[in-house]
Every structure is written in structure tokens, then in C-alpha cells.
Design an enzyme around this catalytic site. Structure first.
Site, PDB file in Angstrom:
ATOM      1  N   ASN A 120     -74.819  53.145  12.237  1.00 16.32           N
ATOM      2  CA  ASN A 120     -75.743  53.806  13.163  1.00 16.32           C
ATOM      3  C   ASN A 120     -76.354  52.754  14.084  1.00 16.32           C
ATOM      4  O   ASN A 120     -76.421  51.573  13.728  1.00 16.32           O
ATOM      5  CB  ASN A 120     -76.869  54.475  12.359  1.00 16.32           C
ATOM      6  CG  ASN A 120     -77.865  55.202  13.237  1.00 16.32           C
ATOM      7  OD1 ASN A 120     -77.480  55.918  14.179  1.00 16.32           O
ATOM      8  ND2 ASN A 120     -79.147  55.033  12.958  1.00 16.32           N
ATOM      9  N   HIS A 122     -79.964  52.014  16.213  1.00 12.13           N
ATOM     10  CA  HIS A 122     -81.349  52.465  16.309  1.00 12.13           C
ATOM     11  C   HIS A 122     -82.086  51.612  17.340  1.00 12.13           C
ATOM     12  O   HIS A 122     -81.927  50.389  17.361  1.00 12.13           O
ATOM     13  CB  HIS A 122     -82.027  52.348  14.938  1.00 12.13           C
ATOM     14  CG  HIS A 122     -83.433  52.856  14.953  1.00 12.13           C
ATOM     15  ND1 HIS A 122     -83.732  54.207  14.942  1.00 12.13           N
ATOM     16  CD2 HIS A 122     -84.617  52.194  15.026  1.00 12.13           C
ATOM     17  CE1 HIS A 122     -85.048  54.350  14.996  1.00 12.13           C
ATOM     18  NE2 HIS A 122     -85.606  53.160  15.042  1.00 12.13           N
TER      19      HIS A 122
HETATM   20  C1  GAR Z   1     -79.667  55.561  21.514  1.00 10.00           C
HETATM   21  O1  GAR Z   1     -80.737  54.896  22.140  1.00 10.00           O
HETATM   22  C2  GAR Z   1     -79.762  55.391  20.007  1.00 10.00           C
HETATM   23  O2  GAR Z   1     -80.318  54.171  19.637  1.00 10.00           O
HETATM   24  C3  GAR Z   1     -80.639  56.535  19.618  1.00 10.00           C
HETATM   25  O3  GAR Z   1     -80.230  57.599  20.449  1.00 10.00           O
HETATM   26  C4  GAR Z   1     -79.799  57.078  21.696  1.00 10.00           C
HETATM   27  C5  GAR Z   1     -78.486  57.733  22.074  1.00 10.00           C
HETATM   28  O4  GAR Z   1     -78.133  57.416  23.376  1.00 10.00           O
HETATM   29  N1  GAR Z   1     -80.496  56.857  18.243  1.00 10.00           N
HETATM   30  C6  GAR Z   1     -81.518  57.069  17.418  1.00 10.00           C
HETATM   31  O5  GAR Z   1     -82.671  57.061  17.797  1.00 10.00           O
HETATM   32  C7  GAR Z   1     -81.132  57.360  15.982  1.00 10.00           C
HETATM   33  N2  GAR Z   1     -82.243  57.094  15.094  1.00 10.00           N
HETATM   34  P1  GAR Z   1     -76.668  57.743  23.920  1.00 10.00           P
HETATM   35  O6  GAR Z   1     -76.391  59.220  23.606  1.00 10.00           O
HETATM   36  O7  GAR Z   1     -76.758  57.488  25.379  1.00 10.00           O
HETATM   37  O8  GAR Z   1     -75.699  56.839  23.220  1.00 10.00           O
END
Ligand code: GAR
Length: 224
Positions: A120, A122
Site C-alpha cells: 500500500n 500512504h
Molecule cells: C494517494 O495519495 C494515496 O497515498 C492515498 O490515496 C491517494 C490515491 O491517489 N491512499 C491512502 O490514503 C490510503 N490510506 P491516486 O488515485 O491518484 O493514486
């Protein structure tokens, strides 16, 4: 396949990407794979959100993409949905599951099916600021540096062994949006490097410690 036995994998190494949103990390990984920087193929993209851009972006690249309804819960998959996700990923014979903005917590049967094979990203330097809007948590707390973390997924929330981290300074005139944008850019640098290291069997996991056999350590922006 035994967890962490990175030699007993498909050739090419196969990724299953799960996302709920705009898919910019998926694009960073797909671009890196297409350019040969990750020795892997994206076998399937799955989403719990029917209209998520990640699905259309995958289809535009001729990567199989599927919406699987999440069921009745808000923050996790229900039993039928979990079974459908596991089935699709097993059918696609994936070696590694890459969570790229997948906004549901994965539970027991899913974790057992792919033990040690889920990663994952974060948007904070874990273990600081797990959970939602981590960039805003960092700004509100007043930290001077934050960043992003790629980690293995275990039963905790944003809690498994850390594979790589990249630092992003917090600037005096930052807004949540500006800080989030720079963290996002750092993610696009970090995530492909970490996935490539796993696909190359370049890491060793001992308890909570993930060691890079090459001695490389993805911590500094732009490092290789
Ligand atoms: C990213 O910033 C990732 O770190 C976060 O969602 C975003 C997805 O962006 N994930 C979390 O917060 C999980 N805990 P994307 O769809 O543009 O890749």
C-alpha cells in the site's frame, strides 16, 4: 505460494492493482512497467467504485479492469465482495497486489489469501498520521517534514512493515492542497521503485524490517 518467497513467482511477474479514485499512482506504475523500469506486467485493475477514473485509465491501456460492488459496508468489503475480489485476483494469477488509493480496509480472508503479498502507499511518514487526510493531519500537527510510505499490508490500518519512504518538507506557506500535491509527486517517484524492488526479488523481510539487498534505500527524493 509461500509469503515472501519472491523467487517462486510468475515470469513475467504479475501485478493486480486496486484503486478507488483517480489512479495517478497506477499511471506511475504502468508507465514504469511499460518503460522496463519495473520488470512486471499489470494483469488486472479492480475498483470498488464503478466510475473511478483508474478503471477507464486501465482500459485505455488495454489492461483488464473490473468494477466489483463493495456491498453494504462503508469502510470494508462485505463477504461476497471480498470473495469476488479474491477470485478475480487468483484468476489473474497475480504475484503482488498493489493498493493505489484503495479506500477500504482489507480483512481476514483477503489477507489470508495473499499473505505478505499486498502493498500500500500512504501519504505520510508512517507511523505518523495513519488514516484519512494524512497531509492535513501533518499540517495541523505542525511537523516540518512529512512524506509518503510504501508498506506491506497486515491486519492493522496503515501498519505493516515499511518498504520505502520519501521525505517532503512542509513549507511555511503550505495549504493542505499544495502539500498534498507535493506528496503525490513524491508517491509517483517512490511507488514504482518499491514495486520494482519486489519484482526483482531485491528485498528481504525479517519481522518488521524490510532490507534492500542492493543496499539501495528509497528515502531521499530523486534517489535511485
Ligand atoms: C494517494 O495519495 C494515496 O497515498 C492515498 O490515496 C491517494 C490515491 O491517489 N491512499 C491512502 O490514503 C490510503 N490510506 P491516486 O488515485 O491518484 O493514486
Amino acid at each position: 505460494m509461500a509469503p515472501n518467497d519472491w523467487n517462486a513467482v510468475n515470469n513475467p511477474f504479475k501485478l493486480g492493482v486496486l484503486g478507488s479514485g483517480k489512479g495517478s499512482n497506477f499511471i506511475a506504475i504502468a508507465d514504469a512497467a511499460a518503460a522496463g523500469r519495473i520488470p512486471a506486467q499489470i494483469a488486472i485493475v479492480l475498483s470498488d467504485v464503478e466510475v473511478a477514473p483508474i478503471l477507464s485509465l486501465a482500459r485505455a491501456r488495454n489492461i483488464p479492469a473490473q468494477f466489483i460492488p463493495p456491498g453494504k459496508f462503508r469502510t470494508k468489503l462485505d463477504e461476497d465482495s471480498e470473495r469476488a475480489f479474491v477470485h478475480a485476483l487468483q484468476e489473474a494469477k497475480v504475484d503482488l497486489i498493489v493498493l493505489a488509493g484503495f479506500m477500504r480496509v482489507l480483512k481476514g480472508d483477503f489477507l489470508r489469501a495473499f499473505e505478505g503479498r499486498i502493498v500500500n502507499i500512504h501519504p505520510s511518514l508512517l507511523p505518523s498520521f495513519p488514516g484519512l487526510e494524512a497531509w492535513k493531519q501533518a499540517l495541523d500537527h505542525g511537523v516540518k517534514v512529512t512524506g509518503c510510505t510504501v508498506h506491506f499490508v497486515d491486519a492493522g490500518v496503515d501498519a505493516g512493515p515499511i518498504i520505502g519512504q520519501e521525505i517532503v518538507p512542509v513549507l511555511d506557506d503550505d495549504t493542505p492542497e499544495r502539500l498534498h500535491q507535493r506528496i503525490h509527486a513524491a508517491e509517483h517517484d517512490l511507488y514504482p521503485k518499491c514495486v520494482a524492488a519486489i519484482a526483482r526479488a531485491d528485498i528481504a523481510v525479517t519481522g518488521r524490517r524490510v532490507l534492500w539487498k542492493t543496499g539501495h534505500n528509497a528515502t531521499v527524493p530523486g534517489s535511485t
